[in-house]
Design an enzyme around this catalytic site. Structure first.
Site, short mmCIF file in Angstrom:
data_model
loop_
_atom_site.label_atom_id
_atom_site.label_comp_id
_atom_site.label_asym_id
_atom_site.label_seq_id
_atom_site.Cartn_x
_atom_site.Cartn_y
_atom_site.Cartn_z
N HIS A 495 38.27 9.53 55.08
CA HIS A 495 39.01 8.48 55.78
C HIS A 495 38.77 7.11 55.15
O HIS A 495 39.70 6.39 54.80
CB HIS A 495 38.60 8.47 57.25
CG HIS A 495 39.29 7.43 58.07
ND1 HIS A 495 40.24 7.75 59.03
CD2 HIS A 495 39.18 6.09 58.12
CE1 HIS A 495 40.68 6.65 59.60
NE2 HIS A 495 40.03 5.62 59.07
N GLU A 496 37.51 6.75 55.01
CA GLU A 496 37.20 5.43 54.49
C GLU A 496 37.65 5.26 53.04
O GLU A 496 38.07 4.18 52.63
CB GLU A 496 35.70 5.14 54.62
CG GLU A 496 35.19 5.05 56.05
CD GLU A 496 35.97 4.06 56.90
OE1 GLU A 496 36.47 3.04 56.36
OE2 GLU A 496 36.10 4.31 58.11
N HIS A 499 41.22 4.15 52.89
CA HIS A 499 41.35 2.70 52.92
C HIS A 499 41.11 2.12 51.53
O HIS A 499 41.82 1.23 51.07
CB HIS A 499 40.31 2.10 53.87
CG HIS A 499 40.66 2.19 55.32
ND1 HIS A 499 41.86 1.76 55.83
CD2 HIS A 499 39.93 2.62 56.39
CE1 HIS A 499 41.87 1.94 57.14
NE2 HIS A 499 40.71 2.46 57.50
N HIS A 502 44.01 2.47 49.23
CA HIS A 502 45.04 1.48 49.58
C HIS A 502 44.75 0.15 48.90
O HIS A 502 45.67 -0.55 48.45
CB HIS A 502 45.07 1.32 51.11
CG HIS A 502 46.31 0.70 51.64
ND1 HIS A 502 46.46 0.38 52.98
CD2 HIS A 502 47.46 0.30 51.06
CE1 HIS A 502 47.64 -0.15 53.18
NE2 HIS A 502 48.27 -0.22 52.02
#
Length: 706
Positions: A495-496, A499, A502
Site C-alpha cells: 500500500h505505502e 503512494h 504515485h
C-alpha cells in the site's frame, strides 16, 4: 478497512511552493553564507537531506528565515506596478518559498518519524506562524486581484494545458481560502486558522505522549500466554523487569489476537480505548474546540458546515454524496458483522467461555473461527513473510513487472535513524528515477500509523527527481531474529509503496501539481490498488519464501489465504464506516453548536447512523485519538479510504479482464493516471483510463458482501 496510512501532509500546505529542492532557484545571500546546512542546497545525490550535518537546533533559524524570504517575495509580487502576467504572478508564486519548503519537508519527516523534545518545542512555536504565513498569501487582496485578472482572461493567455491548470488551481485556492471575504472577516478567519494550527499541534503532541504513557508493563509472564517466544523477546523491557506492550494508534491492538487470558486482553483494550480520555493526556477539550472552530470557519466562508467547505475540490464534492456512499454500505456491513459476531459467540461457547462477546474478545476468537473454517493459522504464514524479502522480491518485483522499475541498495546515503533503508530506483532503460527510504519499525519517537511523503518533490521546473520515504510501525524484532510480518502488514507494505509510485512517476513542470498533490479521495487510489499484487500468483511465489529454508510458500497455504480473504470483512468495513461517520458528524455541525461532552457526541453520532448495532465492533479510531482528522489532513476526508477502495477494486477488475499483470497494462496506468499528478480533473482522468465510470460491485464482491 485495516489500513492506517496516509500521505503525510505538512503542517501547512503551500500550494504555491511545493518544490522541496531548489536547483536553478537562487536563495538569498544570507542563506549561502550561513553555517546552517538547512539553508543551503544539499550536495548529496538527488538533493537528499544530509543528516550527518543537520541538528535539532538548525530548524528554528531555517524555518524563520524561510518564512521571511517567502513573505518578501509575496509582497514584491503583490505590490508590483507591472501588469499581471503568468510569469510575474503565477510562475513567481509557484517559485516562492522554495527554501521554506525544503526545510519543512525535512522537519515534517523528523517530527513524524523521529521526534524529540527540541523538535516538539519548535513545532509548537511554528504551528501558528505557518498558519499566519498561509493567510498572508491567500488573504492578500492585492495578490488575489492579480491572480483574478489573469483568471478572467485565461482563454486569451495562450497557455499550455499544465500552465492553465496551475492558474485555475491558484484562483480556486484563493477563493476557497477566503480571498473574497471582507477585511474584517479576513481578520476573524486569521484568528481561527492560527488557533486551529495550535490546537492540531497540541493534539498530536498529546497523543504521542498518551501512546507512550499507555504502554503496559507486565511482570507475570503467565499473563501473556499465547504470545510466541520471539514476540516476548521483542517486548522484553530493558529498564524494568517484565515485558512492555506499546500501544498502536488504533482501537484494536495486534496482540489481542494471540493473548489467551481474557483479563489481559481487556486491560490492553481499555488502555487503548481510554488513553486520551480522563487522563493527564485528555484530548476531549482539544477536539471539541477544533470541531467548533472549524464549523465557525465553514460558516464564515459561506458554507453550512466545515465539510461542505472542505469537499469543494474532491471527487465527492458534497457531504450528501459521502453519506450516500455510507448509506449504501452500512446495512450490508453491519449485517455481515452480526453474522460474524454470532459465529464468534458460538466459538466462545465451544471453548467453554461463559460470557458475552466484547470488543477485546473479537480478534482472539475470530482467529479461532478462521482456523476452523479455513484451516489457516497466522503463525503458519508469517515465516514466509520476512520484511526485507517482501520488500525487495515482492513490492519491488511487482513494480518491475508492471513498470520496468529496478533498484539498487544505497548504503552511502545518510539517514535520520539507523533502521532506515535507502534504495535508488531506475527506469527500465537504466535512467535514474529517484531515491526511496523505508522506515519500518515502531519506536517511541514515531507517531502511530503508516504514511508516505517526500524529501524532494518531482519538478521539471527545477529539474528535480523525487526523494520519497515510507514509514510504518511494525514491531522491531530482537537482534538476530527475522522481522516477520502478518499478511495485513504485507498489504500495508504494498500500500505505502503504491503512494511512493504515485510520487516517483510524477511528470509535471510545476511542483504544486506534481505526484500526490491530488484530492484526499483520489490519493488513496494508487496505494490501495497496489495492494492487489500482494496475492498475485507470480508476485507471491517470488517473495513468499520461508526465512529459514528459502522454500516457496506451498500452494495449500496460498489457497487458504485466498479463501479467507472475505473473512471478518463485516467487522473490518463496519469499524471503518464508524470512524468515517464520526469524521463527517464532527464536521457537519452548525456554527453555533456547542459540544458539552465529546463522548456523548460520539455515542449519538454512531447511534443515529446505526453503526452501534453490533456492540462488539468499535470504531477503528475513537474521536479522542483520531489523528487523521484532528492532527493531520483528513478532516471531513476519512471517507476517502472507502471512496478509493471502490476505485481500486474497479480498477483491478479492469486489469483482470485485460490480461492482468503485464508491462503494457502497467504502462497504460502509469501514463494515464500515475504520472499525471493534478493536471486533469480526477474523475475525467479515471474515466478516460477506465473507459467509463467506476462501479461499486467489484468492491462488494471483494468484501464478500455480494
Amino acid at each position: 478497512m485495516k489500513k492506517v496510512c496516509s500521505v503525510l501532509l505538512l503542517t501547512v500546505l503551500f500550494s504555491a511552493c511545493k518544490d522541496s529542492n531548489t536547483q536553478n532557484n537562487p536563495t538569498s545571500q544570507n542563506s549561502m553564507n550561513s553555517n546552517n546546512p538547512l539553508l543551503a542546497e544539499s550536495t548529496l545525490p538527488y538533493g537528499a537531506p544530509d543528516f550527518t550535518k543537520i541538528k535539532n537546533d538548525h530548524f528554528n533559524e531555517a524555518l524563520l528565515q524561510g518564512m521571511d524570504e517567502k513573505r518578501e517575495i509575496i509582497e514584491k509580487i503583490a505590490s508590483s506596478k507591472k501588469a499581471a502576467t503568468f510569469e510575474n504572478t503565477i510562475l513567481a508564486l509557484e517559485k516562492s518559498g522554495s527554501l521554506l519548503e525544503r526545510v519543512q519537508n525535512v522537519f515534517s519527516a523528523l517530527t513524524g518519524a523521529h521526534t524529540n523534545d527540541t523538535l516538539q518545542a519548535v513545532q509548537e512555536e511554528m504551528a501558528p506562524k505557518f498558519s499566519e504565513l498561509r493567510d498572508a498569501v491567500y488573504l492578500n487582496d492585492k495578490l488575489f486581484q492579480r491572480v483574478k485578472t489573469l483568471y478572467n482572461k485565461k482563454e486569451s493567455l495562450d497557455l499550455d494545458a499544465e500552465s492553465l491548470k496551475l492558474l485555475e488551481n491558484y484562483f480556486e485556492d484563493f477563493e476557497i481560502a477566503g480571498a473574497n471575504l471582507s477585511e474584517a472577516d479576513k481578520e476573524t478567519l486569521k484568528t481561527y486558522n492560527s488557533r486551529l494550527a495550535t490546537l492540531s499541534n497540541t493534539f498530536n503532541k498529546t497523543l504521542l505522549e498518551a501512546n507512550n504513557a499507555g504502554a503496559l508493563l507486565f511482570t507475570d509472564k503467565s499473563e501473556l500466554d499465547g504470545i510466541s517466544e520471539s514476540e516476548l523477546k521483542s517486548l522484553k523491557n530493558e529498564e524494568d523487569e517484565g515485558w512492555k506492550l506499546p500501544l498502536q494508534n488504533t482501537t484494536q491492538q495486534p496482540l489481542l489476537q494471540s493473548l489467551e487470558k481474557r483479563a489481559t486482553r481487556e486491560r490492553i483494550f481499555k488502555a487503548a480505548w481510554y488513553r486520551t480520555d480522563g487522563s493527564t493526556h485528555d484530548t476531549k477539550a482539544i477536539i471539541t474546540e477544533i470541531a467548533e472552530l472549524r464549523a465557525k470557519k465553514g460558516a464564515l466562508l459561506g458554507f453550512a458546515n466545515y465539510a461542505e467547505w472542505s469537499l469543494q475540490n474532491t471527487m465527492a464534492k458534497k457531504p450528501e454524496n459521502v453519506n450516500k456512499l455510507f448509506n449504501g454500505l452500512i446495512p450490508a456491513a453491519t449485517a455481515k458483522a452480526q453474522q460474524e459476531a454470532d459465529e464468534i459467540q458460538l466459538m466462545i461457547q465451544k471453548k467453554g467461555g461463559d460470557f458475552i462477546l466484547a470488543p477485546w474478545d473479537w480478534n482472539h476468537y475470530a482467529e479461532m473461527v478462521r482456523k476452523e473454517k479455513y484451516d489457516l493459522d497466522e503463525n503458519q504464514i508469517k515465516p514466509y513473510f520476512e520484511l526485507k524479502i517482501v520488500l525487495e522480491k515482492g513490492v519491488f518485483y511487482a513494480a518491475e513487472k508492471l513498470y520496468g522499475i529496478t533498484y539498487k541498495v544505497r548504503t552511502d546515503i545518510p539517514t535520520y535513524h539507523e533502521d532506515v533503508l535507502v534504495y535508488e530506483l531506475f527506469e527500465e532503460n537504466g535512467d535514474q528515477l529517484g531515491l526511496f527510504y523505508g522506515d519500518f519499525f515502531s519506536r517511541p519517537s514515531k507517531r502511530g500509523g503508516a504514511w508516505m511523503s517526500n524529501f524532494v518533490n518531482q519538478s521539471k521546473l527545477y529539474n528535480n527527481k523525487p526523494v520519497i520515504y515510507n514509514v510504518c510501525n511494525y514491531p522491531k524484532p530482537t537482534e538476530g531474529d527475522p522481522a516477520l510480518l502478518t499478511y495485513d502488514e504485507v498489504e500495508t507494505l504494498f500500500h505505502e509503496f503504491g503512494h511512493a509510485l504515485h510520487g516517483f512517476f510524477a511528470d509535471q513542470q510545476y511542483p504544486s501539481l506534481s505526484g500526490t498533490s491530488v484530492a484526499r479521495d483520489f490519493v488513496e487510489f494508487p496505494s490501495q490498488f497496489n495492494e492487489n499484487w500482494a496475492l498475485y500468483p507470480e508476485i507471491l511465489k517470488n517473495y513468499a519464501l520461508h526465512y529459514k529454508t528459502g522454500k516457496q510458500i506451498p500452494q495449500e497455504l496460498i489457497d487458504k489465504i485466498k479463501k479467507s480473504g472475505t473473512f471478518n470483512q463485516g467487522y473490518s468495513l463496519t469499524e471503518n464506516l464508524a470512524a468515517s461517520n464520526l469524521d463527517m458528524q464532527w464536521h457537519t455541525i452548525e456554527s453555533d453548536t456547542k459540544i458539552e461532552d465529546a463522548n456523548a457526541f460520539e455515542k449519538e453520532a454512531l447511534h443515529k447512523t446505526k453503526l452501534d448495532v453490533v456492540s462488539a465492533v468499535p470504531p477503528r479510531y475513537r474521536s479522542t485519538y483520531f489523528a487523521h482528522i484532528f492532527g493531520s489532513g483528513y478532516a471531513a476526508g476519512y471517507y476517502s479510504y472507502l471512496w478509493t477502495e471502490m476505485l481500486h477494486h474497479d480498477a483491478y477488475n479492469w486489469f483482470e479482464t485485460h490480461g492482468g499483470l503485464t508491462r503494457e497494462n502497467g504502462q497504460r496506468l502509469r501514463d494515464m493516471i500515475l504520472s499525471r499528478g493534478n493536471t486533469l480533473p480526477l474523475e475525467v482522468m479515471y474515466k478516460d483510463w477506465r473507459g467509463g465510470d467506476p462501479t461499486i460491485e467489484p468492491m462488494l464482491k471483494a468484501r464478500g458482501l455480494q
